[in-house]
Design an enzyme around this catalytic site. Structure first.
Site, PDB file in Angstrom:
ATOM      1  N   ARG A 141      -3.146  -5.069  11.158  1.00  0.00           N
ATOM      2  CA  ARG A 141      -2.780  -4.000  12.093  1.00  0.00           C
ATOM      3  C   ARG A 141      -3.986  -3.188  12.573  1.00  0.00           C
ATOM      4  NH1 ARG A 141      -0.779  -3.229   6.917  1.00  0.00           N
ATOM      5  NH2 ARG A 141      -0.707  -1.169   5.918  1.00  0.00           N
ATOM      6  N   ASN A 173       6.375  -0.319  10.232  1.00  0.00           N
ATOM      7  CA  ASN A 173       6.535   1.104  10.572  1.00  0.00           C
ATOM      8  C   ASN A 173       7.934   1.360  11.110  1.00  0.00           C
ATOM      9  OD1 ASN A 173       3.147   1.464  11.913  1.00  0.00           O
ATOM     10  ND2 ASN A 173       3.927   1.876   9.867  1.00  0.00           N
ATOM     11  N   HIS A 214      -3.904   2.835  13.105  1.00  0.00           N
ATOM     12  CA  HIS A 214      -3.487   1.623  13.823  1.00  0.00           C
ATOM     13  C   HIS A 214      -2.203   1.890  14.614  1.00  0.00           C
ATOM     14  CE1 HIS A 214      -0.139   1.091  11.058  1.00  0.00           C
ATOM     15  NE2 HIS A 214      -0.978   1.472  10.102  1.00  0.00           N
ATOM     16  N   HIS A 258      -5.494   3.785   8.249  1.00  0.00           N
ATOM     17  CA  HIS A 258      -4.051   3.853   7.986  1.00  0.00           C
ATOM     18  C   HIS A 258      -3.665   5.298   7.667  1.00  0.00           C
ATOM     19  CE1 HIS A 258      -3.925  -0.599   7.283  1.00  0.00           C
ATOM     20  NE2 HIS A 258      -5.197  -0.374   7.011  1.00  0.00           N
TER      21      HIS A 258
HETATM   22  O1  F6P Z   1       4.230   3.965   6.133  1.00  0.00           O
HETATM   23  C1  F6P Z   1       2.981   3.552   6.496  1.00  0.00           C
HETATM   24  C2  F6P Z   1       1.989   3.737   5.383  1.00  0.00           C
HETATM   25  O2  F6P Z   1       0.721   3.462   5.877  1.00  0.00           O
HETATM   26  C3  F6P Z   1       2.277   2.889   4.141  1.00  0.00           C
HETATM   27  O3  F6P Z   1       1.715   1.609   4.156  1.00  0.00           O
HETATM   28  C4  F6P Z   1       1.737   3.759   3.032  1.00  0.00           C
HETATM   29  O4  F6P Z   1       2.230   3.428   1.773  1.00  0.00           O
HETATM   30  C5  F6P Z   1       2.156   5.111   3.524  1.00  0.00           C
HETATM   31  O5  F6P Z   1       2.011   5.095   4.909  1.00  0.00           O
HETATM   32  C6  F6P Z   1       1.358   6.258   2.933  1.00  0.00           C
HETATM   33  O6  F6P Z   1       2.000   7.461   3.264  1.00  0.00           O
HETATM   34  P1  F6P Z   1       2.788   8.289   2.157  1.00  0.00           P
HETATM   35  O7  F6P Z   1       1.774   8.588   1.109  1.00  0.00           O
HETATM   36  O8  F6P Z   1       3.243   9.509   2.879  1.00  0.00           O
HETATM   37  O9  F6P Z   1       3.892   7.456   1.601  1.00  0.00           O
END
Ligand code: F6P
Length: 406
Positions: free
Chosen positions: A264, A223, A217, A358
């Protein structure tokens, strides 16, 4: 003497993926130089009958006129299949429900006995998939005189009539029972020499991905703040990314866009869908972002300061760490794989599939196709200004990170 020609007869209730499987077989066998043709009773009915045959009453086993007409279409296709194999055809696929023993006896009696028959039964009772498939059927031209709700109702009644005469495969000579959502063979009984058997079996259990566009997204307010989870909306920049994606994909046909339930992903999908001629959005909760439990909506910094034990444990083993009251990569694996299977199934062999997911979800989707060491999966690069183009067919594998011109 070794058999060189084959009949395949599909079996299963409506909307169980029979035609998808038949088309997949035809496309891949033909590509390998094996002359294959599909004989579809539904298409013949729609082509030959002037009267409206969409109403459920037409499928009532007590309706002798309907029964006779449908029998006639089946016989025509049997004749055509015989004719095809008597010339240079090699695989003739009878694509119809063929749910009753009586119908299958007719098929066995009238097909040319020189060639074997392989019955393939498609089984899939996943409610969500069934509903989505019925929704797709309800938009076929034969239901255009009905509202969407009426069409769905009508199709469900049709299924009920078929269910009332449905006897699963059992005594037929050559049988494959296929879980058509999971591409899994549930039961297999082969008593004759079946030509191209290894190839057919392999196709039945393999996902063929012609083009999968895997998109993350656009940028959200969360973010920007490095805040995780939640259900934040796109920023102006995120909206511009979605619009650029829409322009990029405008001239490619995207029949369905799969998203998560989160705003999103839907906000990213909407402009893309709007620039397409014929496109729908299908929401799959399997594509929701990793649930970070007690850490939802926190920034990484807040986690480090307020819950150092979470921060440290996750850093040590990111793949296997499970957030308190939430998920970890390890526990998302199954649901994300199920989402991918549903998306492939619902996209009905289309040339292009698009998934808007995501960061963590897309890492798992990539890992589903591309072998990665588990410990590397949570570190895969998933940018918001590029997308992954994935191809996974029997003779081509491609994983490419592409810019869409933002
Ligand atoms: O930061 C954006 C996101 O999609 C969060 O909602 C999620 O927790 C994270 O990325 C996952 O990435 P990581 O496992 O690197 O924390």
């Amino acid at each position: 003497m070794k058999n060189t020609k084959l009949y395949i007869a599909m079996v299963g209730l409506p909307a169980r993926g029979k035609s998808t499987i038949a088309n997949k077989l035809k496309a891949n066998l033909s590509k390998n130089g094996i002359k294959t043709r599909i004989f579809n009773n539904g298409n013949l009915r729609r082509k030959l009958t002037k009267q409206d045959t969409s109403s459920p009453a037409f499928y009532d086993p007590q309706n002798s006129e309907g029964v006779a007409l449908r029998e006639q279409f089946a016989l025509t296709n049997i004749k055509r299949a015989n004719n095809f194999l008597s010339k240079n055809g090699q695989v003739a696929i009878l694509d119809a429900t063929n749910v009753s023993i009586k119908r299958r006896e007719t098929i066995c009696a009238l097909l040319n006995k020189e060639h074997p028959i392989l019955f393939i039964e498609c089984i899939n009772d996943d409610k969500k998939i069934l509903e989505a498939n019925i929704l797709r059927k309800a938009s076929l031209p034969e239901f255009s005189h009905l509202t969407q709700e009426e069409a769905i109702q009508s199709f469900k009644e049709r299924i009920k009539y078929y269910s009332s005469i449905y006897t699963p495969l059992k005594d037929e000579e050559n049988i494959i029972k296929l879980d058509s959502l999971n591409n899994k063979i549930i039961e297999e009984k082969i008593n004759t020499d079946i030509p191209f058997y290894d190839r057919i079996r392999d196709l039945l259990v393999t996902d063929i991905i012609k083009n999968l566009f895997l998109i993350r997204h656009g940028e959200t307010f969360f973010n920007r703040e490095n805040r995780i989870g939640g259900d934040s909306s796109l920023t102006e920049n995120g909206i511009a990314q979605a619009e650029a994606l829409a322009r990029y994909f405008k001239n490619r046909t995207i029949p369905v866009i799969f998203t998560s339930e989160k705003k999103r992903t839907l906000q990213t999908a909407n402009p893309i869908c709007m620039l397409q001629k014929n496109c729908s959005i299908v929401v799959l909760k399997e594509f929701n972002e990793i649930d970070s439990g007690v850490c939802e909506c926190m920034t990484y910094r807040e986690i480090r300061e307020k819950m150092p034990e979470v921060y440290i444990s996750r850093k040590k083993d990111k793949y296997n760490y499970i957030y308190p009251d939430g998920e970890g990569y390890v526990s998302m694996k199954q649901r994300v794989s199920m989402g991918v299977k549903k998306a492939i199934y619902l996209s009905n062999n289309s040339k292009n599939i698009m998934i808007i997911g995501h960061q963590a979800v897309n890492r798992m989707i990539l890992a589903h196709f591309l072998y990665r060491r588990q410990e590397d999966v949570p570190y895969t690069y998933i940018p918001q200004d590029k997308f992954y183009h994935i191809v996974a067919t029997q003779d081509k594998k491609l994983f490419q990170l592409k810019s869409y011109g933002i």
